[in-house]
Design an enzyme around this catalytic site. Structure first.
Site, mmCIF file in Angstrom:
data_model
loop_
_atom_site.group_PDB
_atom_site.id
_atom_site.type_symbol
_atom_site.label_atom_id
_atom_site.label_comp_id
_atom_site.label_asym_id
_atom_site.label_seq_id
_atom_site.Cartn_x
_atom_site.Cartn_y
_atom_site.Cartn_z
ATOM 1 N N GLU A 125 2.197 -5.446 1.181
ATOM 2 C CA GLU A 125 2.866 -6.684 1.597
ATOM 3 C C GLU A 125 1.842 -7.801 1.826
ATOM 4 O OE1 GLU A 125 5.932 -6.001 4.595
ATOM 5 O OE2 GLU A 125 7.048 -4.811 3.166
ATOM 6 N N GLU A 152 8.829 0.837 -0.971
ATOM 7 C CA GLU A 152 9.514 0.864 0.335
ATOM 8 C C GLU A 152 10.966 0.485 0.100
ATOM 9 O OE1 GLU A 152 7.719 -1.057 3.748
ATOM 10 O OE2 GLU A 152 5.706 -0.519 3.040
#
Ligand code: AHR
Length: 549
Positions: free
Chosen positions: A225, A347
């Protein structure tokens, strides 16, 4: 009566969802199309009450493999995922373990056939300095887990513990490197430490810590991220940083590392565009994507006490995965028409409020039939996009978000999501059978979703599996499945369903939601008819004539 039934069918048909899965063009001869129309009409006249769920499966000449890595998992230093979940330490515990890893967890995950396990984060990965987690445990430094509860991390579970655990689990490790707060040298050293077999400073250090032979880790994440907790970077900046880090990640062998770039947040299509444009493709094997099924980040619902409205909205967000995967893939197709680079959804899962009385930073939530629905439809989407989606990781394995396992000291339970993952593991490395679906709608408050989702594959021994999900909270769906190109020796199946949508397993009642044999499917002349109850997941097995049983 029969004629009005037919009118009803014709009228309701266009209201259904017609999903043409974008995998490849399915060529159905005109004679078959006519046969399909005639057969559909016959069903309309034959007294079936529900006729709008029609699936066609092309069973001959399957080409694309559903990578087993789509069924991957994720273990972060977050809450009780590692400590108390996987790992209880070697001493001071009565919980049976191998080198500190719970035996009950090892057995359950081996049964699930988990193909890969991502570690150590998540957001934690970009704060993790791997050298803190090697050598004598008593001497390891502590750090503060800044993202997850501000607790002290004693680094007692480190690189050796994780990689040896992967060997016990018979799974491939996927290491997430620290780009946000680490250095190029640090990540390059980690690769050398885990993988280099010859003589080098890092292989020497590994041997001093008790491991002579390398682990040969293939999957490497270059940050996590990067647009958020991994450094709040812009796409162009991260693409440059990726190029720098990836250049020095080498284990000095011919065995190629599989390098995965930190990917987009849900529908940030620009992120994928920039990565595909700016990173040379010879240094890029996968581009990640994260998408959680959250109704509202500022107002998440309870994991267990939810109304049908919450359920419907959660499924809306979960089903968005179809659009996300399609659109990110089509961007990738423009730069990489040969589909060399994988889309890695590392994810995904449901995210609700934490259970009452638990640390808000630990993300501990229960897991109900709603989560089973999320798992079923998401895995169908991944299977159907197996040409580009070749790896994915459910978040997270134990005690965090959409877990497959929950633990409470010495107790361990399996969640409804575990059961879906186990039912679906028949698709791992099987060949995808392309399909088209026309589905009835699940309507709530005038909004609609397709009620039925499906995917199908065939094993190399000729056994076909069809996984079906009916997300409708109230209605059984009758599904007519036309199978072209093969003959079958009958059908058997398994079902996961329960009385209420918020049913779940507890430490007091661990088997409330469990898999049962499924009897409501029959096959005649290549036409499979199935009745799938409201909010349930079904996996059917059809051995081909002449296939070993
Ligand atoms: O899975 C929990 C967190 O969600 C991860 O650490 C992070 O990558 C994501 O935002």
């Amino acid at each position: 009566m029969q004629i009005s039934n037919f009118k009803l069918f014709v009228l309701s048909y266009p209201k259904g969802f017609n999903i043409k899965l974008p995998l490849k063009k399915i060529r159905i001869p005109i004679t078959r199309i006519i046969l399909l129309i005639v057969l559909s009409s016959l069903f309309a006249f034959s007294g079936f009450s529900q006729k709008s769920n029609i699936i066609t499966i092309q069973a001959d000449n399957p080409k694309i493999i559903i990578s087993k890595h789509i069924y991957g998992h994720f273990a972060e230093h977050l809450g009780r995922c590692i400590y108390g979940g996987f790992y209880v330490g070697e001493s001071d515990t009565k919980i049976p373990n191998i080198n500190g890893v719970r035996k009950d967890v090892i057995d359950a995950l081996k049964k699930l056939k988990i193909p890969n396990l991502r570690w150590p984060g998540g957001c934690f990965a970009d704060t993790y300095h791997w050298k803190d987690g090697i050598g004598p445990k008593a001497k390891r430094p502590t750090i503060v887990n800044q993202w997850w509860g501000g607790i002290t991390e004693d680094n007692s579970f480190g690189t050796h513990d994780f990689l040896n655990m992967c060997e016990l689990l018979e799974t491939e490790p996927y290491l997430s490197g620290n780009v946000g707060s680490g250095t190029v040298q640090e990540l390059a050293d980690w690769v050398q430490y885990t993988n280099f077999q010859g003589e080098s400073p890092m292989s020497k250090l590994r041997a001093e810590n008790g491991k002579q032979t390398s682990w040969k880790v293939k999957f490497w994440g270059v940050g996590n991220e990067a647009w958020g907790c991994g450094g709040n970077m812009k796409a162009e900046y991260y693409a440059n940083i990726y190029r720098q880090y990836a250049t020095f990640m080498s284990d000095g062998t011919s065995g190629k590392l599989f390098k995965i770039a930190s990917g987009a947040n849900s529908s940030d299509y620009n992120w994928t565009e920039v990565l595909m444009r700016d990173i040379p493709h010879q240094m890029l094997d996968g581009v990640a994507l994260h998408h959680y099924s959250v109704i509202d980040w500022n107002n998440k619902s309870s994991a267990v006490e939810f109304a049908e409205e919450h359920y419907f909205k959660t499924m809306q967000v979960a089903l968005k995965m179809e659009e996300l995967v399609s659109r990110h893939s089509s961007i990738m197709d423009r730069y990489d028409p040969g589909k060399k680079i994988a889309l890695v959804v590392d994810e995904w899962g449901g995210w609700y409020n934490v259970e009452k009385g638990t640390n808000p930073g630990f993300l501990y939530q229960q897991n109900t039939m709603r989560d089973a629905m999320i798992a079923g439809v998401t895995l169908n989407i991944f299977n159907n996009h197996a040409d580009r989606v070749r790896m994915a990781n459910l978040a997270q394995t134990i005690n965090v978000l959409q877990s497959v396992i929950l633990t409470d000291k010495e107790k361990m339970i399996l969640t409804p999501t575990y059961h879906v993952m186990e039912m679906y593991n028949v698709h791992q490395d099987a060949k995808l059978l392309p399909l088209t679906i026309t589905s009835e709608t699940y309507t709530f408050n005038k909004e609609q979703l397709p009620a039925v989702s499906a995917s199908a594959s065939v094993t190399n021994t000729g056994v076909t599996h069809v996984s079906l999900v009916n997300i409708d909270a109230n209605k059984t769906q009758e599904i007519v499945i036309h199978l072209y190109g093969s003959n079958y020796n009958g059908v058997t199946g398994k079902i996961l369903n329960s009385e209420k949508l918020n049913d779940h397993n507890t430490f007091e009642n661990p088997s409330k939601v469990n898999v049962k044999p499924f009897k409501d499917a029959k096959i005649e002349n290549g036409i499979l008819t199935v009745k799938v109850p409201a909010f349930s997941v079904v996996v059917l097995e059809l051995p081909a004539v002449n296939a070993p049983r």
